[in-house]
Scaffold this motif. Structure first.
Motif, PDB file in Angstrom:
ATOM      1  N   ILE A 173       0.864  -1.243  -0.206  1.00  9.90           N
ATOM      2  CA  ILE A 173      -0.065   0.108  -0.087  1.00  9.90           C
ATOM      3  C   ILE A 173       0.954   1.339  -0.046  1.00  9.90           C
ATOM      4  O   ILE A 173       0.352   2.483  -0.442  1.00  9.90           O
ATOM      5  CB  ILE A 173      -0.933  -0.113   1.122  1.00  9.90           C
ATOM      6  CG1 ILE A 173      -0.083   0.134   2.431  1.00  9.90           C
ATOM      7  CG2 ILE A 173      -1.913  -0.967   1.151  1.00  9.90           C
ATOM      8  CD1 ILE A 173      -1.164   0.292   3.742  1.00  9.90           C
ATOM      9  N   ARG A 174       2.119   1.103   0.240  1.00  6.93           N
ATOM     10  CA  ARG A 174       2.880   2.405   0.417  1.00  6.93           C
ATOM     11  C   ARG A 174       3.323   2.513  -1.025  1.00  6.93           C
ATOM     12  O   ARG A 174       3.781   3.961  -1.156  1.00  6.93           O
ATOM     13  CB  ARG A 174       4.260   1.878   1.097  1.00  6.93           C
ATOM     14  CG  ARG A 174       4.271   1.712   2.651  1.00  6.93           C
ATOM     15  CD  ARG A 174       5.196   1.103   3.087  1.00  6.93           C
ATOM     16  NE  ARG A 174       5.906  -0.156   2.697  1.00  6.93           N
ATOM     17  CZ  ARG A 174       6.881  -0.660   3.108  1.00  6.93           C
ATOM     18  NH1 ARG A 174       7.617  -0.276   3.608  1.00  6.93           N
ATOM     19  NH2 ARG A 174       7.161  -1.821   2.485  1.00  6.93           N
ATOM     20  N   LYS A 175       3.172   1.687  -1.974  1.00 11.11           N
ATOM     21  CA  LYS A 175       3.402   2.026  -3.485  1.00 11.11           C
ATOM     22  C   LYS A 175       2.080   2.247  -4.241  1.00 11.11           C
ATOM     23  O   LYS A 175       2.081   2.655  -5.431  1.00 11.11           O
ATOM     24  CB  LYS A 175       4.355   1.006  -4.081  1.00 11.11           C
ATOM     25  CG  LYS A 175       5.490   0.916  -3.263  1.00 11.11           C
ATOM     26  CD  LYS A 175       6.466  -0.213  -3.778  1.00 11.11           C
ATOM     27  CE  LYS A 175       7.887  -0.605  -3.040  1.00 11.11           C
ATOM     28  NZ  LYS A 175       8.348  -1.634  -3.757  1.00 11.11           N
ATOM     29  N   ALA A 176       1.034   1.845  -3.745  1.00 11.86           N
ATOM     30  CA  ALA A 176      -0.306   1.548  -4.365  1.00 11.86           C
ATOM     31  C   ALA A 176      -0.720   3.050  -4.691  1.00 11.86           C
ATOM     32  O   ALA A 176      -0.728   3.857  -3.849  1.00 11.86           O
ATOM     33  CB  ALA A 176      -1.288   0.823  -3.689  1.00 11.86           C
ATOM     34  N   LYS A 177      -1.303   3.263  -6.020  1.00 13.72           N
ATOM     35  CA  LYS A 177      -2.254   4.530  -6.176  1.00 13.72           C
ATOM     36  C   LYS A 177      -3.376   4.702  -5.629  1.00 13.72           C
ATOM     37  O   LYS A 177      -3.655   5.665  -5.111  1.00 13.72           O
ATOM     38  CB  LYS A 177      -2.166   4.633  -7.797  1.00 13.72           C
ATOM     39  CG  LYS A 177      -0.965   4.956  -8.543  1.00 13.72           C
ATOM     40  CD  LYS A 177      -1.198   5.031 -10.075  1.00 13.72           C
ATOM     41  CE  LYS A 177       0.145   5.117 -10.667  1.00 13.72           C
ATOM     42  NZ  LYS A 177      -0.064   5.398 -12.363  1.00 13.72           N
TER      43      LYS A 177
END
Length: 248
Positions: A46-50
């Motif tokens: 989730i730290r990389k998810a848009k």
């Protein structure tokens, strides 16, 4: 596992299934005690998810939650990004607002961003050299006798992992719990409440809160209710989010 792995002379493997708030926090606790920790999360990082799936309404963080964060060195970092709520603000049908304090003068609970808290806990767990975060890993099968787990990947492949302890932190539709149901004489019951919920957002007005920010607002209406928590998105954009419950 009453002793830490370090005191036993070898690192026991702890598999934490679920990388949400509970899973990420548990990973920090186990890693801090010296265990080899493997976190498995069905979703992408989730730290990389848009776009982050799941609930977005803020959390009300009280003393117990703050103590848990304090033990892993995260309390001040999270609290500094939260908003104090000194009382519940009850809204009557006539429009009257009545505050009900949470405790003595000066006491309060905190409204904190759920997604940010999850990201910060994952980042903290990632700082431990004895912790590995595995995303896009969906638990398909596991054995209580051997500790062998099978995970499915987005490309259709499977991964097998052996663990000394499996910790189920994978939420309401837990895959860990599902496997327990296959055991004979394992009692289980599930009851759904007759309510649903939805989330609304009231945006800031001229860069300021649309309502008094230091309260948890409640509109009790007999068979349904609405609550609102202040949410600090950034310095300029502030919203208050609503949770609406209604009978199905």
């Amino acid at each position: 596992m009453e002793e830490s792995a370090a005191s036993q002379g070898e690192k026991k493997v702890v598999a934490v299934v679920g990388g949400g708030l509970v899973g990420a926090l548990n990973a920090c606790f186990f890693a801090k005690r010296g265990f080899q920790v493997e976190v498995f999360e069905t979703r992408e990082d989730i730290r990389k998810a848009k776009v982050v799936r799941g609930r977005s309404i803020n959390l009300a963080l009280s003393h117990r939650g703050r103590q848990a964060l304090k033990h892993v060195g995260m309390e001040q970092k999270i609290v500094s990004k939260g908003i104090p709520m000194h009382a519940r603000m009850i809204h009557s049908l006539s429009g009257k607002q009545s505050p009900i304090p949470y405790g003595r003068k000066g006491q309060y609970i905190m409204s904190v961003d759920r997604t940010n808290l999850n990201k910060e806990l994952l980042t903290e767990a990632d700082t431990y050299p004895n912790t590995k975060l595995n995303f896009d890993h969906k638990l398909q099968d596991w054995s209580a006798e051997t500790g062998l787990m099978t995970f499915g990947r987005p490309d259709g492949s499977q991964t097998e992992v052996q663990a000394d302890l499996i910790v189920g932190c994978d939420g309401a539709f837990s895959a860990v719990r599902k496997q327990f149901l296959r055991h004979s004489r394992f009692n289980y019951s599930q009851t759904y409440i007759p309510h649903g919920y939805m989330e609304l957002t009231m945006p800031a007005q001229n860069g300021e809160f649309a309502m008094k920010p230091n309260y948890l607002h409640i509109w009790p209406r007999n068979t349904f209710m609405m609550i609102a928590l202040p949410n600090l998105v950034s310095v300029k954009y502030i919203t208050i989010r609503y949770l609406l419950l209604w009978t199905i």
